[in-house]
Design an enzyme around this catalytic site. Structure first.
Site, PDB file in Angstrom:
ATOM      1  N   LEU A  76       0.838  -1.350   0.056  1.00  0.00           N
ATOM      2  CA  LEU A  76       0.037  -0.042  -0.057  1.00  0.00           C
ATOM      3  C   LEU A  76       0.896   1.172   0.161  1.00  0.00           C
ATOM      4  O   LEU A  76       0.291   2.696   0.150  1.00  0.00           O
ATOM      5  CB  LEU A  76      -0.870   0.096   1.085  1.00  0.00           C
ATOM      6  CG  LEU A  76      -2.010  -1.325   1.128  1.00  0.00           C
ATOM      7  CD1 LEU A  76      -3.066  -1.081   2.203  1.00  0.00           C
ATOM      8  CD2 LEU A  76      -2.785  -1.200  -0.168  1.00  0.00           C
ATOM      9  N   ASN A 107       7.565  -3.250   3.182  1.00  0.00           N
ATOM     10  CA  ASN A 107       8.618  -2.574   2.706  1.00  0.00           C
ATOM     11  C   ASN A 107       8.150  -1.180   2.078  1.00  0.00           C
ATOM     12  O   ASN A 107       8.196  -0.820   0.936  1.00  0.00           O
ATOM     13  CB  ASN A 107       8.925  -3.453   1.398  1.00  0.00           C
ATOM     14  CG  ASN A 107       8.052  -3.544   0.421  1.00  0.00           C
ATOM     15  OD1 ASN A 107       6.569  -3.554   0.725  1.00  0.00           O
ATOM     16  ND2 ASN A 107       8.152  -3.956  -0.769  1.00  0.00           N
ATOM     17  N   ASP A 165       9.121  -8.979   2.736  1.00  0.00           N
ATOM     18  CA  ASP A 165       9.075  -9.144   1.262  1.00  0.00           C
ATOM     19  C   ASP A 165       9.678  -7.910   0.380  1.00  0.00           C
ATOM     20  O   ASP A 165       9.523  -6.750   0.894  1.00  0.00           O
ATOM     21  CB  ASP A 165       7.577  -8.963   1.211  1.00  0.00           C
ATOM     22  CG  ASP A 165       7.240  -9.451  -0.375  1.00  0.00           C
ATOM     23  OD1 ASP A 165       7.689 -10.433  -0.957  1.00  0.00           O
ATOM     24  OD2 ASP A 165       6.433  -8.651  -0.947  1.00  0.00           O
ATOM     25  N   HIS A 192       9.809 -14.182   0.734  1.00  0.00           N
ATOM     26  CA  HIS A 192       9.852 -13.912  -0.670  1.00  0.00           C
ATOM     27  C   HIS A 192      11.068 -14.807  -1.101  1.00  0.00           C
ATOM     28  O   HIS A 192      12.661 -14.532  -0.750  1.00  0.00           O
ATOM     29  CB  HIS A 192      10.256 -12.468  -0.614  1.00  0.00           C
ATOM     30  CG  HIS A 192      10.558 -12.221  -2.043  1.00  0.00           C
ATOM     31  ND1 HIS A 192      10.058 -11.116  -2.615  1.00  0.00           N
ATOM     32  CD2 HIS A 192      11.774 -12.476  -2.878  1.00  0.00           C
ATOM     33  CE1 HIS A 192      10.728 -10.935  -3.842  1.00  0.00           C
ATOM     34  NE2 HIS A 192      11.791 -11.674  -3.791  1.00  0.00           N
ATOM     35  N   ASP A 318      -0.439  -9.700  -4.550  1.00  0.00           N
ATOM     36  CA  ASP A 318       0.761  -8.975  -4.682  1.00  0.00           C
ATOM     37  C   ASP A 318       0.563  -7.702  -5.376  1.00  0.00           C
ATOM     38  O   ASP A 318       1.313  -7.172  -6.261  1.00  0.00           O
ATOM     39  CB  ASP A 318       1.776  -9.553  -5.412  1.00  0.00           C
ATOM     40  CG  ASP A 318       3.199  -9.375  -5.187  1.00  0.00           C
ATOM     41  OD1 ASP A 318       3.217  -8.275  -4.439  1.00  0.00           O
ATOM     42  OD2 ASP A 318       4.132  -9.767  -5.606  1.00  0.00           O
ATOM     43  N   GLY A 337       6.153  -5.377 -10.572  1.00  0.00           N
ATOM     44  CA  GLY A 337       5.028  -5.122  -9.919  1.00  0.00           C
ATOM     45  C   GLY A 337       3.571  -4.659 -10.540  1.00  0.00           C
ATOM     46  O   GLY A 337       3.983  -3.646 -11.467  1.00  0.00           O
TER      47      GLY A 337
HETATM   48 ZN   LIG Z   1       7.727 -10.604  -2.848  1.00  0.00          ZN
END
Ligand SMILES: [Zn+2]
Length: 435
Positions: A76, A107, A165, A192, A318, A337
């Site tokens: 987020l 993260n 992650d 991860h 994800d 991503g």
């Molecule tokens: Zn990841």
């Protein structure tokens, strides 16, 4: 320039009666017209319908009611990168995708490695009042992989899991200690899996597209070697181990073997790992760049087989929003991503249910029951439960349009795709969302 929020309704109510539809709960028979009553955020016994101020929601026959979806894996971006996403927009995007609860990854900048930040995020989530926000704490200080966080401090502040992650917990000894702590504090460790020494320098799956384009590849074994290591450590420690975004055939095989040995491990995959392959990266459109990278056809088939036999337990999104400045750049510079909340249900419905890999019931279990089990919760839409309900219409096809995206970012390779099955309404305690 901040993108406008598309049209939707958010209605607060005290009492609600849901009429019609079909109730689907994993492990139970589908109930036609279940007649659900909600009073101040909880499911209650039928009460007199003649009482005033009761909101009535009427559903179509093609609309299903399910326990609210929960997403175990989302980014987020707050604090630190609110131009890409905010708690408020991100949790609204989650609701639009049918997710009543969302776990956010730590993260951020700074990373969520201390109690004060956990409390800040929980508070921001409450203020936004959309999907309920559950916080994952960092596993190591500053996510640097050198020193463990204070698990006790984070647990007290309210985290529901720990993860670094974006990065693996690469140090064997730290992972060993974390798994022991996960047992003591009853907190899952979400890893991860990526051996950085093997993935370093790679920008695309190490396969035929990498060879064709002459680009350095990220091999599948960068993932599966760490999957194997984690399972070996888990067997010794008996902790709570969950493996994030599984993308390769080898990982599926190793996890299948581990489960057969009775080793307790769970894992997730995401819609892009069962719908897209490395072939989609052929034109180097950065919207297809994800971490781990899109794999071969064979890997994608193995992921689906893993879902079929239960080797893969959970479907997470994800959701990884990025402002254009991080995505409209050459492939090798683009951040990995894609946004995922709003397309997840429909992508899985088409690829897994309509193509007969999973029954609708088993598919719903991957979005509701199995992820909740990992964090020690359950939800059945029964009397006394919190009212967290996702309503989807299987007869509705829709076009995923950029101007109808709720996330602050639009980095999705699925824009302008015709999708099947749509989340139409979501109930989160005393709020009814209509999309
Ligand atoms: Zn990841």
């Amino acid at each position: 320039l901040v993108r406008k929020v598309p049209h939707y309704q958010k209605i607060r109510f005290q009492k609600l009666f849901i009429k019609g539809g079909r109730l689907i709960i994993p492990g139970c028979k589908i109930t036609l017209n279940p007649g659900i009553y909600i009073d101040r955020g909880r499911i209650v016994k039928p009460f007199a319908l003649n009482c005033s101020q009761i909101l009535i929601l009427e559903l179509k026959d093609s609309e299903y009611l399910s326990p609210g979806f929960i997403d175990l894996h989302a980014h987020l971006r707050e604090p630190g990168n609110s131009e890409s996403e905010t708690i408020a927009r991100g949790t609204l995007s989650a609701v639009a995708g049918g997710f009543c609860e969302v776990l956010c990854m730590p993260n951020t900048y700074p990373p969520v490695d201390r109690g004060s930040l956990v409390r800040y995020l929980i508070n921001q989530g409450k203020k936004a009042d959309n999907a309920k926000l559950l916080v994952i704490g960092a596993a190591t200080k500053n996510r640097a992989g050198k020193e463990l966080v204070s698990v006790e401090e984070l647990r007290k502040a309210g985290v529901v899991a720990l993860s670094d992650d974006g990065l693996p917990i690469g140090n064997d000894k730290l992972m060993y200690e974390l798994l022991l702590l996960s047992r003591e504090f009853n907190l899952p460790i979400i890893n991860h899996c990526e051996v950085l020494a093997l993935s370093k320098g790679g920008v695309i799956n190490d396969g035929k597209i990498a060879r064709k384009l002459g680009l350095p590849g990220i091999p599948d074994i960068a993932e599966s070697i760490m999957v194997l290591r984690d399972i070996v450590l888990q067997e010794r420690t008996q902790g709570i181990l969950h493996l994030a975004h599984i993308s390769t055939e080898k990982s599926v095989k190793i996890i299948r073997w581990a489960k057969k040995q009775g080793i307790r491990v769970s894992c997730e995959t995401t819609p892009h790992y069962f719908t897209l392959t490395e072939e989609h990266c052929r034109h180097l459109d950065p919207y297809y760049k994800v971490s781990p990278p899109l794999r071969s056809k064979r890997d994608v088939e193995a992921i689906k087989e893993g879902l079929v036999d239960g080797t893969i337990d959970i479907i997470a999104t994800d959701h990884a929003p990025w402002h254009m400045r991080y995505k409209k750049v050459p492939w090798i510079k683009a951040r990995p991503g894609i946004i995922g909340f709003e397309t997840a249900f429909s992508l899985g419905y088409e690829e897994l249910v309509l193509k007969k890999y999973l029954s609708l019931e088993n598919y719903i279990a991957c979005l509701t029951q199995k992820p909740r089990k990992l964090i020690g919760r359950s939800l059945l839409v029964k009397e006394g439960d919190l009212a967290l309900i996702t309503i989807f219409d299987l007869a509705q096809n829709w076009l995923y349009r950029e101007d109808r995206i709720f996330s602050r970012s639009v980095n999705s390779p699925f824009i302008n795709k015709e999708l099947k099955g749509k989340v139409t309404k979501v109930i989160i305690e005393n709020k009814l969302f209509i999309f």
